[in-house]
Scaffold this active site. Structure first.
Site, short mmCIF file in Angstrom:
data_model
loop_
_atom_site.label_atom_id
_atom_site.label_comp_id
_atom_site.label_asym_id
_atom_site.label_seq_id
_atom_site.Cartn_x
_atom_site.Cartn_y
_atom_site.Cartn_z
N SER A 68 0.80 -1.24 0.00
CA SER A 68 0.00 0.00 0.00
C SER A 68 0.82 1.27 0.00
O SER A 68 0.24 2.36 -0.18
CB SER A 68 -0.94 0.01 1.21
N LYS A 73 0.36 3.53 -2.87
CA LYS A 73 -0.84 4.37 -3.00
C LYS A 73 -0.49 5.86 -2.94
O LYS A 73 -1.17 6.69 -3.56
CB LYS A 73 -1.86 4.00 -1.91
N TYR A 132 -3.28 -2.61 -10.52
CA TYR A 132 -3.21 -2.44 -9.06
C TYR A 132 -2.34 -3.52 -8.43
O TYR A 132 -1.46 -3.23 -7.60
CB TYR A 132 -4.63 -2.46 -8.48
N TYR A 172 -3.75 2.74 8.14
CA TYR A 172 -4.94 1.91 8.41
C TYR A 172 -5.79 2.56 9.49
O TYR A 172 -5.90 3.78 9.53
CB TYR A 172 -4.52 0.47 8.76
N VAL A 218 1.18 -3.71 3.92
CA VAL A 218 1.18 -5.01 4.58
C VAL A 218 2.47 -5.80 4.34
O VAL A 218 2.68 -6.84 4.97
CB VAL A 218 -0.04 -5.89 4.21
N1 GLU Z 1 -2.04 -5.50 -2.20
C1 GLU Z 1 -2.63 -5.41 -0.90
C2 GLU Z 1 -4.12 -5.59 -0.99
O1 GLU Z 1 -4.71 -5.10 -1.88
C3 GLU Z 1 -2.28 -4.08 -0.29
C4 GLU Z 1 -2.74 -3.98 1.12
C5 GLU Z 1 -1.92 -3.03 1.96
O2 GLU Z 1 -0.70 -3.01 1.90
O3 GLU Z 1 -2.56 -2.30 2.71
O4 GLU Z 1 -4.72 -6.24 -0.18
#
Ligand code: GLU
Length: 309
Positions: free
Chosen positions: A68, A71, A194, A245, A263
């Protein structure tokens, strides 16, 4: 942080705080390919706007899955492409108070995600970047290669395939948004980009360098403008309020810096105008943030006093 002695003191303090916690937390296993990462690894790096790079930990140069943290970079690319104002019609800027892959809020809020740092919001951003560039994952990879200075930075195909196989929740989020008309490109294409974006691997040293445009108020390493100073500040605001989060309040209290975690166990933090900090430890706490990376950032702000507060 005036000279190298000070930097040494900061790095020592970080290691001191983290050492006895290495191995704590739970490695993410809902993406099967990530489950095999050694939980005992730890790295920390700090890159300054003046071009200095400092690191500590045995794994500051070990590449890990960005997940993430990407992002932040895709959002920056979309805001650079002048579609920022358009994308903000399809994604809000509020903390969600829910898990990063939660469906129920998305349904009763008509397919408009709470923010771009959670999965549905990032899928909207990816959809926009795909429309803007024709190759969202490629645009992200180009940006990261340029800012780290390593043209070889790439996605881990095994992780990307693993995410694709285990990605039903993201598929559900994307199709739900498509049903509301907030995803415009074909869902399988958006998901493919993605997943490849999330699977890019990067080290702490590289991540700290890659994020420096945020500390430089939007300026890339070659001096060109990726973001206006106002847009750089806005991304930092979204990171602070939504980047860790459902623990953004806790991070603001403990660390006091805009952060984005993934994650894969990495966290990128930004001290505006001064430096970036990247920390990595694969073991996650119950909210999904790396235990050791969070401790390292807390030690960093305690020792340096660098905080936006
Ligand atoms: N590729 C992970 C998902 O879509 C990213 C989640 C994350 O790092 O928050 O679940």
């Amino acid at each position: 942080m005036e000279d190298s002695h000070d930097h040494t003191g900061v790095l020592d303090a970080v290691m001191e705080r983290v050492r006895s916690h290495i191995g704590e937390g739970r490695v993410a296993d809902y993406i099967p390919e990530l489950a095999g990462v050694d939980p005992d690894e730890f790295g920390f790096a700090m890159a300054t706007v003046d071009g200095d790079l400092y690191s500590v930990g045995d794994h500051a140069r070990t590449r890990f899955s960005m997940q993430s943290i990407t992002k932040v970079f895709t959002l920056a690319l979309v805001m650079h492409g002048h579609s920022g104002s358009d994308v903000w019609k399809r994604v809000h800027r509020e903390p969600s108070g829910n898990a990063f892959n939660s469906l129920h809020q998305l349904e009763f809020e008509n397919g408009v995600p709470r923010n771009p740092m959670i999965n549905p919001g990032a899928l909207i951003v990816t959809d926009q970047l795909l429309s803007d560039t024709g190759d969202s994952a490629g645009a992200l990879q180009d940006l990261l290669c340029a800012e780290t200075g390593d043209p070889g930075l790439h996605a881990d195909n095994l992780v990307a395939e693993s995410e694709t196989r285990s990605g039903d929740r993201n598929r559900a989020l994307a199709y739900l948004m498509a049903s509301f008309g907030t995803i415009r490109n074909p869902v399988p294409e958006v998901l493919d980009h993605y997943f490849r974006q999330c699977s890019i691997t990067i080290s702490c040293e590289e991540l700290a360098r890659a994020g420096l445009f945020l500390a430089r108020r939007g300026r890339r390493s070659d001096g060109s403008e990726l973001l206006s100073p106002s847009d750089a500040r806005r991304i930092l605001a979204v990171m602070l309020t939504c980047g860790t989060y459902d623990a953004a309040g806790e991070f603001a209290y403990r660390v006091g810096l805009p952060c984005k975690s993934g994650v894969g166990g990495g966290i990128l933090a930004v001290v505006p105008g001064v430096c970036t900090v990247a920390a990595w430890g694969p073991g996650l706490d119950e909210k999904g943030n790396s235990v050791t990376a969070a401790l390292a950032l807390e030690a960093f702000t305690d020792v340096t006093g660098c905080s936006v507060f």
